[in-house]
Design a protein around this motif. Structure first.
Motif, PDB file in Angstrom:
ATOM      1  N   THR A  16       0.305  -1.157  -0.198  1.00 60.21           N
ATOM      2  CA  THR A  16       0.123   0.089   0.065  1.00 60.21           C
ATOM      3  C   THR A  16       0.957   1.341   0.346  1.00 60.21           C
ATOM      4  OG1 THR A  16      -1.525   1.050   1.616  1.00 60.21           O
ATOM      5  CG2 THR A  16      -0.313   0.486   2.274  1.00 60.21           C
ATOM      6  N   ARG A  17       0.424   2.107  -0.881  1.00 60.93           N
ATOM      7  CA  ARG A  17       1.378   3.789  -0.625  1.00 60.93           C
ATOM      8  C   ARG A  17       0.553   4.498   0.817  1.00 60.93           C
ATOM      9  NH1 ARG A  17      -0.976   8.455  -3.602  1.00 60.93           N
ATOM     10  NH2 ARG A  17       0.915   9.951  -3.938  1.00 60.93           N
ATOM     11  N   LEU A  18       2.174   4.950   0.974  1.00 60.34           N
ATOM     12  CA  LEU A  18       1.816   5.999   2.228  1.00 60.34           C
ATOM     13  C   LEU A  18       1.265   7.394   1.912  1.00 60.34           C
ATOM     14  CD1 LEU A  18       3.643   4.457   4.900  1.00 60.34           C
ATOM     15  CD2 LEU A  18       1.784   3.918   4.009  1.00 60.34           C
ATOM     16  N   GLU A  23      -1.840  15.500   0.400  1.00 63.45           N
ATOM     17  CA  GLU A  23      -2.080  14.782  -0.079  1.00 63.45           C
ATOM     18  C   GLU A  23      -3.407  13.981   0.524  1.00 63.45           C
ATOM     19  OE1 GLU A  23      -1.885  10.908  -3.463  1.00 63.45           O
ATOM     20  OE2 GLU A  23      -0.016  12.011  -2.495  1.00 63.45           O
ATOM     21  N   VAL A  24      -3.773  14.137   1.530  1.00 61.49           N
ATOM     22  CA  VAL A  24      -4.970  13.575   2.258  1.00 61.49           C
ATOM     23  C   VAL A  24      -5.753  14.326   2.690  1.00 61.49           C
ATOM     24  CG1 VAL A  24      -5.848  12.390   4.730  1.00 61.49           C
ATOM     25  CG2 VAL A  24      -3.216  11.885   3.958  1.00 61.49           C
ATOM     26  N   MET A  25      -5.381  15.667   2.821  1.00 58.31           N
ATOM     27  CA  MET A  25      -6.415  16.920   2.664  1.00 58.31           C
ATOM     28  C   MET A  25      -7.137  16.870   1.688  1.00 58.31           C
ATOM     29  SD  MET A  25      -4.582  19.699   5.103  1.00 58.31           S
ATOM     30  CE  MET A  25      -3.706  20.160   4.331  1.00 58.31           C
ATOM     31  N   GLN A  49       2.928   5.981  12.162  1.00 57.76           N
ATOM     32  CA  GLN A  49       3.916   6.464  12.769  1.00 57.76           C
ATOM     33  C   GLN A  49       5.228   6.321  11.655  1.00 57.76           C
ATOM     34  OE1 GLN A  49       3.668   8.485  15.477  1.00 57.76           O
ATOM     35  NE2 GLN A  49       5.669   9.223  14.355  1.00 57.76           N
ATOM     36  N   LEU A  50       5.898   7.148  10.693  1.00 56.64           N
ATOM     37  CA  LEU A  50       7.076   6.812  10.061  1.00 56.64           C
ATOM     38  C   LEU A  50       8.465   7.234  10.803  1.00 56.64           C
ATOM     39  CD1 LEU A  50       5.856   9.278   7.145  1.00 56.64           C
ATOM     40  CD2 LEU A  50       5.534   6.386   7.091  1.00 56.64           C
ATOM     41  N   GLY A  51       8.847   7.826  11.957  1.00 57.68           N
ATOM     42  CA  GLY A  51       8.992   7.934  12.721  1.00 57.68           C
ATOM     43  C   GLY A  51       9.997   9.673  13.291  1.00 57.68           C
ATOM     44  N   GLY A  52      10.104   9.594  14.708  1.00 59.88           N
ATOM     45  CA  GLY A  52      10.175  11.491  14.534  1.00 59.88           C
ATOM     46  C   GLY A  52       8.585  11.700  14.599  1.00 59.88           C
ATOM     47  N   HIS A  53       8.338  12.525  14.233  1.00 54.37           N
ATOM     48  CA  HIS A  53       7.052  13.478  14.682  1.00 54.37           C
ATOM     49  C   HIS A  53       6.013  13.234  12.906  1.00 54.37           C
ATOM     50  CE1 HIS A  53       6.866  15.565  18.355  1.00 54.37           C
ATOM     51  NE2 HIS A  53       8.157  15.738  18.096  1.00 54.37           N
ATOM     52  N   SER A  58      -2.377   4.969   4.915  1.00 49.43           N
ATOM     53  CA  SER A  58      -2.650   4.123   4.389  1.00 49.43           C
ATOM     54  C   SER A  58      -2.865   3.981   3.258  1.00 49.43           C
ATOM     55  CB  SER A  58      -2.834   2.698   4.771  1.00 49.43           C
ATOM     56  OG  SER A  58      -3.459   1.858   4.248  1.00 49.43           O
ATOM     57  N   GLU A  59      -3.087   4.200   1.534  1.00 56.12           N
ATOM     58  CA  GLU A  59      -3.805   4.463   0.751  1.00 56.12           C
ATOM     59  C   GLU A  59      -4.730   4.209   1.034  1.00 56.12           C
ATOM     60  OE1 GLU A  59      -3.362   6.135  -3.785  1.00 56.12           O
ATOM     61  OE2 GLU A  59      -2.805   4.098  -3.279  1.00 56.12           O
ATOM     62  N   ASP A  60      -4.827   2.729   1.055  1.00 53.83           N
ATOM     63  CA  ASP A  60      -5.969   1.936   1.503  1.00 53.83           C
ATOM     64  C   ASP A  60      -7.342   2.163   2.211  1.00 53.83           C
ATOM     65  OD1 ASP A  60      -5.436  -0.045  -0.654  1.00 53.83           O
ATOM     66  OD2 ASP A  60      -4.130  -0.844   0.632  1.00 53.83           O
ATOM     67  N   ASP A  61      -5.794   2.688   3.279  1.00 52.11           N
ATOM     68  CA  ASP A  61      -7.416   3.296   4.710  1.00 52.11           C
ATOM     69  C   ASP A  61      -8.397   4.129   4.300  1.00 52.11           C
ATOM     70  OD1 ASP A  61      -6.634   1.319   5.999  1.00 52.11           O
ATOM     71  OD2 ASP A  61      -5.481   2.099   6.976  1.00 52.11           O
ATOM     72  N   LEU A  62      -7.666   4.815   3.060  1.00 55.45           N
ATOM     73  CA  LEU A  62      -8.416   6.251   3.153  1.00 55.45           C
ATOM     74  C   LEU A  62      -8.765   6.241   2.117  1.00 55.45           C
ATOM     75  CD1 LEU A  62      -5.266   8.717   2.842  1.00 55.45           C
ATOM     76  CD2 LEU A  62      -7.396   8.653   4.443  1.00 55.45           C
TER      77      LEU A  62
END
Length: 71
Positions: A16-18, A23-25, A49-53, A58-62
């Motif tokens: 899945t693409r992250l 882009e989500v907005m 979480q990718l790391g740090g902040h 997930s494109e599938d979840d969206l």
């Protein structure tokens, strides 16, 4: 158990693409504050979480969330 593991390995892996927040907005037509408020209310998918902040969704979840809103 060995059969189950072998069966899982034979299936093609779906990647899945992250997607990051801008882009989500754009995809869902919501602002940052609304997305984060709806996440806290359980009305929007949680990010990974990718790391740090840094986070991404997930494109599938969206896609599932958008499809659910259309029905």
């Amino acid at each position: 158990m060995g059969e189950h593991l072998g069966k899982r390995l034979a299936e093609p892996r779906r990647v899945t693409r992250l997607i990051r927040l801008p882009e989500v907005m754009s995809r869902v037509g919501l602002g940052r504050s609304t997305i984060y408020r709806w996440m806290s209310e359980g009305r929007f998918p949680k990010p990974v979480q990718l790391g740090g902040h840094a986070v991404a969704w997930s494109e599938d979840d969206l896609d599932e969330w958008i499809a659910g809103k259309l029905n």
